[in-house]
Design a protein around this motif. Sequence first.
Motif: not given
Length: 242
Positions: A11, A18, A20-21, A61, A65, A68, A84, A119-120, A139
């Motif tokens: 990211d 990003q 994740y974002h 950020e 997180i 989520y 995703a 990120s995931h 993650s």
Amino acid sequence: MPRKFAAFDIDGTLIRWQLYHSVVDRLAKYGHLGLDAHEQLHQERMVWKRREHPEAFGRYEKFVIGMYEKGLTKLQPSVFDRIAHEVAHEYKDQVYTYTRDLIKKLKDKGYMLLAISGSHDELVGIVAQQHGFDDWLGSVYQRGASTFTGKSFIVSKDKKTELEKLIAKHNLDSNGSYGVGDSFSDASMMDIVEHPIAFNPDRKLFNYAHTKAWPVVVERKNVIYELAYKDGTYVLAQTNAQ
């Protein structure tokens, strides 16, 4: 014979935004994180975009997180997986030229390419395979029978240890190794490679890179600026217009 390796954050380092974002924003938009979640995200993002204070991005950020993780126990893994995949394919080609070309160059030289991202893991895996990485770590959010459990393992808390695991797993040679990242969470990973590169670094990573005399690369629009450490400061070493 042990292979050389290069470790990349994803990211903001390879992908221009990003991931994740983006996943969290889309989950919120579709109503999976609460009725007013999307509006809350928008408000926090605008605080950052208006640069209201120096820590605005970090605060945003953390808010992403937190939102989520707060909604995890009500989120179905099948819903997450669908979104995703949407995000990964939308951003597949929205990459930085410098890191894209460096990845190709090192792959052609036989380097093992590693992706280590906060990120995931599911998302990192899709992107890593899209861009020819050999292995990756992201993650992990534990899955239950019908929803996520709320338990997690966050890779970005200690990227050095995670990289060392991959080095041991593949019996890799650290001589000539590369590490590329854009935020301070990447610093520990970059500390153990021979060629660290602070790419579009945030302030904390830039300051840390300065103490280590690491090279800094900034890509802005269609120009790449390579900065070298000399006599206690950074000087422009090279520019490359794309």
